[in-house]
Design an enzyme around this catalytic site. Structure first.
Site, PDB file in Angstrom:
ATOM      1  N   LEU A  17       0.769  -1.238   0.000  1.00  0.00           N
ATOM      2  CA  LEU A  17       0.000   0.000   0.000  1.00  0.00           C
ATOM      3  C   LEU A  17       0.805   1.296   0.000  1.00  0.00           C
ATOM      4  CD1 LEU A  17      -2.964  -0.990   2.336  1.00  0.00           C
ATOM      5  CD2 LEU A  17      -2.753  -1.166  -0.151  1.00  0.00           C
ATOM      6  N   ILE A  63       6.158   3.504  -3.641  1.00  0.00           N
ATOM      7  CA  ILE A  63       7.554   3.055  -3.574  1.00  0.00           C
ATOM      8  C   ILE A  63       8.471   4.264  -3.379  1.00  0.00           C
ATOM      9  CG2 ILE A  63       8.089   3.082  -6.051  1.00  0.00           C
ATOM     10  CD1 ILE A  63       8.759   0.045  -3.881  1.00  0.00           C
ATOM     11  N   ASN A 116       4.124  -4.207 -10.199  1.00  0.00           N
ATOM     12  CA  ASN A 116       2.988  -4.197  -9.273  1.00  0.00           C
ATOM     13  C   ASN A 116       1.777  -4.832  -9.955  1.00  0.00           C
ATOM     14  OD1 ASN A 116       1.369  -3.355  -6.984  1.00  0.00           O
ATOM     15  ND2 ASN A 116       0.576  -1.692  -8.258  1.00  0.00           N
ATOM     16  N   HIS A 172      -2.423  -4.431  -9.988  1.00  0.00           N
ATOM     17  CA  HIS A 172      -3.537  -3.584  -9.570  1.00  0.00           C
ATOM     18  C   HIS A 172      -4.838  -4.305  -9.916  1.00  0.00           C
ATOM     19  CE1 HIS A 172      -5.441   0.151  -8.388  1.00  0.00           C
ATOM     20  NE2 HIS A 172      -6.254  -0.005  -9.413  1.00  0.00           N
ATOM     21  N   ASP A 213       0.363   3.662  -9.562  1.00  0.00           N
ATOM     22  CA  ASP A 213      -0.343   2.917 -10.623  1.00  0.00           C
ATOM     23  C   ASP A 213      -0.152   3.495 -12.020  1.00  0.00           C
ATOM     24  OD1 ASP A 213      -1.427   1.298  -8.603  1.00  0.00           O
ATOM     25  OD2 ASP A 213      -3.083   2.689  -8.292  1.00  0.00           O
TER      26      ASP A 213
HETATM   27  C1  GRF Z   1      -4.854  -7.833  -4.628  1.00  0.00           C
HETATM   28  O1  GRF Z   1      -6.125  -7.776  -5.159  1.00  0.00           O
HETATM   29  C2  GRF Z   1      -3.915  -6.893  -5.359  1.00  0.00           C
HETATM   30  O2  GRF Z   1      -4.237  -6.714  -6.687  1.00  0.00           O
HETATM   31  C3  GRF Z   1      -4.156  -5.610  -4.624  1.00  0.00           C
HETATM   32  O3  GRF Z   1      -4.324  -5.969  -3.284  1.00  0.00           O
HETATM   33  C4  GRF Z   1      -4.822  -7.299  -3.201  1.00  0.00           C
HETATM   34  C5  GRF Z   1      -3.899  -8.060  -2.310  1.00  0.00           C
HETATM   35  O4  GRF Z   1      -4.410  -9.309  -1.968  1.00  0.00           O
HETATM   36  N1  GRF Z   1      -3.120  -4.654  -4.926  1.00  0.00           N
HETATM   37  P1  GRF Z   1      -3.486 -10.372  -1.216  1.00  0.00           P
HETATM   38  O5  GRF Z   1      -2.878  -9.671  -0.019  1.00  0.00           O
HETATM   39  O6  GRF Z   1      -2.448 -10.839  -2.178  1.00  0.00           O
HETATM   40  O7  GRF Z   1      -4.421 -11.453  -0.796  1.00  0.00           O
END
Ligand code: GRF
Length: 204
Positions: free
Chosen positions: A85, A88, A102, A104, A145
């Site tokens: 979250l 970077i 990454n 998304h 993103d």
């Molecule tokens: C995923 O949907 C990813 O695309 C997003 O956050 C979610 C993370 O899920 N950025 P997890 O922690 O891998 O279960």
């Protein structure tokens, strides 16, 4: 061997899926999992997988030295963000330029940017009445993103979908495609000589 580090802030189901995918691969492996959350479930997953995990604060992340030290000690060549979250930080971006990707959980450039993560993304897609969503795998740059898109694949948004249902559909796409795309990108970078290795010639 090309060593991958995965950064994750939450559950880490993608991190686990990626680590499983590369298990036993002689060329590419997940060597380290890092998180900005001490209590993130991804640490439990790392333990189960037998992969070292490392916690850092946002201050340490932004400053960079401690994390770069850990990445260097573990001979990390490539970074994967999977549910991470924080934006970077510049020292890490500089050190791993062109070697950070990454995922998304929507079709960028729609539904991306600061504050667009997890269920907020899926809810925005549903609220906008979209009939499709999907995943975007992209290089990471200094903006949220916004790096070059490597791969996208879509899924339906059905009328009456809840956030959880859409999230599950998108997660299924992530599990099916992300590891393979990572493998393709790593192999390409390696062939181009953009991933340094002391064992040149092992991938290919
Ligand atoms: C995923 O949907 C990813 O695309 C997003 O956050 C979610 C993370 O899920 N950025 P997890 O922690 O891998 O279960």
């Amino acid at each position: 061997m090309t060593q991958i580090a995965i950064f994750a802030s939450g559950s880490g189901s993608n991190a686990e899926n990626i680590a499983d995918y590369f298990k036993g691969n002689p060329d590419i492996g997940v060597a380290l999992i890092l998180s900005n959350k001490q209590d993130a479930y991804v640490h439990e997953r790392a333990k189960k997988l037998g992969i070292a995990s490392f916690f850092f604060t946002k201050v340490e992340f932004d400053e960079g030295t401690k994390i770069l030290d850990v990445l260097r000690k573990n001979k990390i060549d490539f970074i994967v963000l999977a549910g991470f979250l924080l934006k970077i930080s510049q020292p890490i971006l500089d050190a791993f330029s062109g070697r950070i990707i990454n995922i998304h959980p929507a079709l960028l450039p729609k539904y991306g940017g600061k504050g667009m993560y997890g269920d907020k993304v899926h809810q925005a897609v549903i609220d906008a009445g979209e009939t499709e969503s999907g995943i975007t795998i992209h290089y990471v740059n200094e903006h949220y993103d916004a790096g070059h898109i490597i791969y996208q694949v879509s899924c339906e948004v059905q009328s009456g979908d809840s956030c959880d249902i859409l999230a599950a559909r998108v997660h299924a796409l992530e599990y099916a495609h992300f590891p393979r795309v990572i493998e393709d990108v790593v192999r390409e970078l390696y062939m181009r000589g953009d991933i340094p290795s002391n064992e040149k010639g092992r991938i290919g």
